[in-house]
Scaffold this motif. Structure first.
Motif, PDB file in Angstrom:
ATOM      1  N   VAL A   4      17.656  53.658  54.237  1.00 27.64           N
ATOM      2  CA  VAL A   4      16.957  52.883  55.265  1.00 27.64           C
ATOM      3  C   VAL A   4      17.631  53.146  56.614  1.00 27.64           C
ATOM      4  CG1 VAL A   4      16.361  50.584  56.105  1.00 27.64           C
ATOM      5  CG2 VAL A   4      16.119  51.130  53.681  1.00 27.64           C
ATOM      6  N   VAL A   5      16.831  53.657  57.568  1.00 24.81           N
ATOM      7  CA  VAL A   5      17.303  53.954  58.917  1.00 24.81           C
ATOM      8  C   VAL A   5      16.803  52.854  59.845  1.00 24.81           C
ATOM      9  CG1 VAL A   5      17.169  55.567  60.846  1.00 24.81           C
ATOM     10  CG2 VAL A   5      17.208  56.438  58.497  1.00 24.81           C
ATOM     11  N   LEU A   6      17.706  52.172  60.512  1.00 23.97           N
ATOM     12  CA  LEU A   6      17.270  51.174  61.485  1.00 23.97           C
ATOM     13  C   LEU A   6      17.130  51.813  62.859  1.00 23.97           C
ATOM     14  CD1 LEU A   6      18.491  49.297  59.161  1.00 23.97           C
ATOM     15  CD2 LEU A   6      18.170  47.551  60.898  1.00 23.97           C
ATOM     16  N   SER A   7      15.914  51.708  63.396  1.00 26.22           N
ATOM     17  CA  SER A   7      15.596  52.308  64.683  1.00 26.22           C
ATOM     18  C   SER A   7      15.282  51.159  65.634  1.00 26.22           C
ATOM     19  CB  SER A   7      14.376  53.227  64.500  1.00 26.22           C
ATOM     20  OG  SER A   7      14.162  54.031  65.625  1.00 26.22           O
ATOM     21  N   PRO A   8      16.138  50.896  66.620  1.00 21.02           N
ATOM     22  CA  PRO A   8      15.869  49.761  67.515  1.00 21.02           C
ATOM     23  C   PRO A   8      14.483  49.872  68.141  1.00 21.02           C
ATOM     24  CG  PRO A   8      18.077  50.613  67.899  1.00 21.02           C
ATOM     25  CD  PRO A   8      17.413  51.562  66.942  1.00 21.02           C
ATOM     26  N   HIS A   9      14.135  51.075  68.589  1.00 23.06           N
ATOM     27  CA  HIS A   9      12.821  51.324  69.192  1.00 23.06           C
ATOM     28  C   HIS A   9      12.164  52.481  68.463  1.00 23.06           C
ATOM     29  CE1 HIS A   9      15.633  49.954  72.468  1.00 23.06           C
ATOM     30  NE2 HIS A   9      14.780  48.956  72.353  1.00 23.06           N
ATOM     31  N   GLY A  28      15.201  65.460  48.543  1.00 20.05           N
ATOM     32  CA  GLY A  28      14.446  64.598  47.641  1.00 20.05           C
ATOM     33  C   GLY A  28      14.638  63.107  47.845  1.00 20.05           C
ATOM     34  N   HIS A  29      15.276  62.704  48.929  1.00 17.89           N
ATOM     35  CA  HIS A  29      15.495  61.276  49.165  1.00 17.89           C
ATOM     36  C   HIS A  29      14.259  60.606  49.771  1.00 17.89           C
ATOM     37  CE1 HIS A  29      19.653  61.882  48.216  1.00 17.89           C
ATOM     38  NE2 HIS A  29      19.819  62.754  49.192  1.00 17.89           N
ATOM     39  N   ALA A  30      14.174  59.286  49.601  1.00 16.48           N
ATOM     40  CA  ALA A  30      13.124  58.488  50.249  1.00 16.48           C
ATOM     41  C   ALA A  30      13.737  57.845  51.482  1.00 16.48           C
ATOM     42  CB  ALA A  30      12.609  57.416  49.299  1.00 16.48           C
ATOM     43  N   VAL A  31      13.107  58.050  52.630  1.00 14.23           N
ATOM     44  CA  VAL A  31      13.637  57.531  53.897  1.00 14.23           C
ATOM     45  C   VAL A  31      12.660  56.514  54.469  1.00 14.23           C
ATOM     46  CG1 VAL A  31      14.411  58.120  56.234  1.00 14.23           C
ATOM     47  CG2 VAL A  31      14.777  59.743  54.356  1.00 14.23           C
ATOM     48  N   GLU A  32      13.154  55.302  54.719  1.00 15.31           N
ATOM     49  CA  GLU A  32      12.333  54.319  55.438  1.00 15.31           C
ATOM     50  C   GLU A  32      12.902  54.159  56.843  1.00 15.31           C
ATOM     51  OE1 GLU A  32      12.126  50.310  53.846  1.00 15.31           O
ATOM     52  OE2 GLU A  32      11.299  49.554  55.738  1.00 15.31           O
ATOM     53  N   VAL A  33      12.063  54.371  57.848  1.00 13.93           N
ATOM     54  CA  VAL A  33      12.471  54.135  59.232  1.00 13.93           C
ATOM     55  C   VAL A  33      11.957  52.757  59.632  1.00 13.93           C
ATOM     56  CG1 VAL A  33      12.232  54.878  61.628  1.00 13.93           C
ATOM     57  CG2 VAL A  33      12.486  56.581  59.804  1.00 13.93           C
ATOM     58  N   MET A  34      12.881  51.842  59.839  1.00 12.13           N
ATOM     59  CA  MET A  34      12.523  50.462  60.161  1.00 12.13           C
ATOM     60  C   MET A  34      12.623  50.276  61.678  1.00 12.13           C
ATOM     61  SD  MET A  34      14.368  47.036  58.680  1.00 12.13           S
ATOM     62  CE  MET A  34      14.006  47.287  56.947  1.00 12.13           C
ATOM     63  N   ASN A  35      11.479  50.185  62.332  1.00 10.60           N
ATOM     64  CA  ASN A  35      11.446  50.001  63.788  1.00 10.60           C
ATOM     65  C   ASN A  35      11.578  48.516  64.101  1.00 10.60           C
ATOM     66  OD1 ASN A  35      10.809  52.724  64.987  1.00 10.60           O
ATOM     67  ND2 ASN A  35       9.212  52.594  63.426  1.00 10.60           N
ATOM     68  N   VAL A  36      12.621  48.152  64.791  1.00 11.34           N
ATOM     69  CA  VAL A  36      12.971  46.731  64.929  1.00 11.34           C
ATOM     70  C   VAL A  36      12.266  46.091  66.128  1.00 11.34           C
ATOM     71  CG1 VAL A  36      14.865  45.094  65.203  1.00 11.34           C
ATOM     72  CG2 VAL A  36      15.170  47.141  63.778  1.00 11.34           C
TER      73      VAL A  36
END
Ligand SMILES: [Zn+2]
Length: 255
Positions: A4-9, A28-36
């Motif tokens: 899980v990648v936290l992206s402020p913007h 092969g990883h699953a990446v979630e980009v969480m836009n805060v």
């Protein structure tokens, strides 16, 4: 592995980690980009200023969502089984939340209860195996808020990596070392430099790919800034540098 990648913007993950995320997908990883802080009226290189005040937020927020989606499309057809998904917390960004100008966003965080609760709840629900956070280079309050609130209490156990925020790292590289020290203090542990992959055989192609990613966000930057961000990865042989805790380096995740 679920990353899980936290992206402020909307743009921070792409600008700081676009190549790294490509490597993770290939592995092969699953990446979630969480836009805060995804609610915004910041889209200076768009038509936003011609709109009535009431319409600016929905316009700029939508423009930036489309930019993010066009970035993710660049990964389609690449080798690898991984997937990247975008999510958003829909919190107001600093100018909207703090009623301040864009030149007044470099300040210490004082998060409201709403911001704290929303970020904590989203992290609980994300079931992240590993967390990727902004280092806070440049001192934007939204970046510092994310770093502060998303830092796990058990830094000895949870794998955490920090990325070098853009465009601040590219425009003012001297600030990176300061942020690494501050990040280590916040984390309560020394951080070590880390790369997701070996240097690519064709560095120029990697830098070109990074430039295409940065150009997806053309409501935010002029082309020259996209160039500067892309060229920043040349010093890492066409990669992006992360800063990791011991738990990160102890996982089988490390190449
Ligand atoms: Zn940002």
């Amino acid at each position: 592995m679920r990353i899980v990648v936290l992206s402020p913007h909307r743009d921070d993950a792409a600008l700081a980690l676009g190549l790294t995320i490509g490597a993770w997908l290939e592995q092969g990883h699953a990446v979630e980009v969480m836009n805060v802080f995804s609610r915004t009226e910041q889209a200076p290189f768009s038509d936003v200023d011609s709109l009535h005040g009431n319409d600016r937020v929905s316009f700029a927020t939508a423009v930036r969502k489309r930019e993010d989606e066009s970035w993710v499309k660049l990964y389609q057809g690449l080798p690898g089984r991984g997937r990247v998904t975008l999510s958003e917390l829909n919190l107001k960004d600093a100018p909207l939340r703090l009623h301040c100008g864009v030149d007044e966003v470099f300040r210490e965080p004082e998060p409201t209860e709403k911001v704290v609760l929303k970020i904590k709840r989203a992290l609980e629900q994300s079931r992240a195996a590993v967390l990727v956070l902004p280092l806070g280079v440049g001192g934007h309050v939204d970046h510092l808020t994310v770093r502060q609130l998303a830092l796990p209490a058990d830094m000895n156990v949870t794998p955490v990596a920090f990325y070098e925020d853009q465009p601040y790292s590219a425009l003012e590289p001297a600030k990176v070392e300061v942020a690494v020290q501050e990040g280590a203090l916040a984390a309560g542990a020394p951080l070590q430099a880390w790369f997701a992959a070996e240097p690519p055989a064709d560095m120029a192609a990697a830098i070109k790919r990074k430039r295409r990613m940065a150009l997806c966000y053309d409501s935010q930057y002029e082309d020259a800034t996209a160039d500067t961000i892309a060229e920043y990865s040349a010093q890492y042989e066409g990669r992006e540098r992360l800063w990791t805790n011991a738990a990160w380096r102890a996982t089988s995740f490390v190449r």
